[in-house]
Scaffold this active site. Sequence first.
Site, PDB file in Angstrom:
ATOM      1  N   ALA A  43       0.834  -1.210   0.000  1.00 19.07           N
ATOM      2  CA  ALA A  43       0.000   0.000   0.000  1.00 19.07           C
ATOM      3  C   ALA A  43       0.865   1.255   0.000  1.00 19.07           C
ATOM      4  O   ALA A  43       0.652   2.173   0.783  1.00 19.07           O
ATOM      5  CB  ALA A  43      -0.935  -0.014   1.202  1.00 19.07           C
ATOM      6  N   CYS A  44       1.814   1.290  -0.894  1.00 19.55           N
ATOM      7  CA  CYS A  44       2.795   2.376  -0.965  1.00 19.55           C
ATOM      8  C   CYS A  44       2.681   3.049  -2.328  1.00 19.55           C
ATOM      9  O   CYS A  44       2.236   2.430  -3.303  1.00 19.55           O
ATOM     10  CB  CYS A  44       4.189   1.769  -0.776  1.00 19.55           C
TER      11      CYS A  44
END
Length: 169
Positions: A43-44
């Site tokens: 989730a970057c």
Amino acid sequence: MTADAHTQPQQFGQFTVTTLEGQQLPLSNLAGKVVLIVNTASACGFTPQFAGLQELHAKYASQGLAVLGFPCNQFGSQDPGSNAEIGAFCQKNYGVDFPMMSKIEVNGASADPLFKWLKAEAPGLLGSEAIKWNFTKFLVGRDGRVIRRYAPLDKPESISKDIEEALNT
């Protein structure tokens, strides 16, 4: 140097890592290969690099490249899922079929021994060993020596030339 430092692996092939499925992978199994090691997160802002890593794997695996992903939740809690959730995410969203390892820490007292070694072999900017963010990459040559460390901003496709050079040596 402490007594523990003498018992720590000092060469790439002496490390053993754990896959997402919980299997032990001795890195000696990769002897003679060029290895790209990446600390990843699901989730970057750099998560789309999974697609580029998969492309490198697809293009160069038959020539001797091994890509290994190491999920890490140390940067902004951007990989909070379980190993099974991480694996499913990577496969579903990016078609990842290169080996993904069990979630680790890359900095601090609990840092994975492989990453402690990689950081010592290839320090970052201004000699700092700390990994600053997700998707820091390390290229290891066929001889087990670290060729280069790449910043998270370095897209996988931008290191193709270095991979090709390493594969041809």
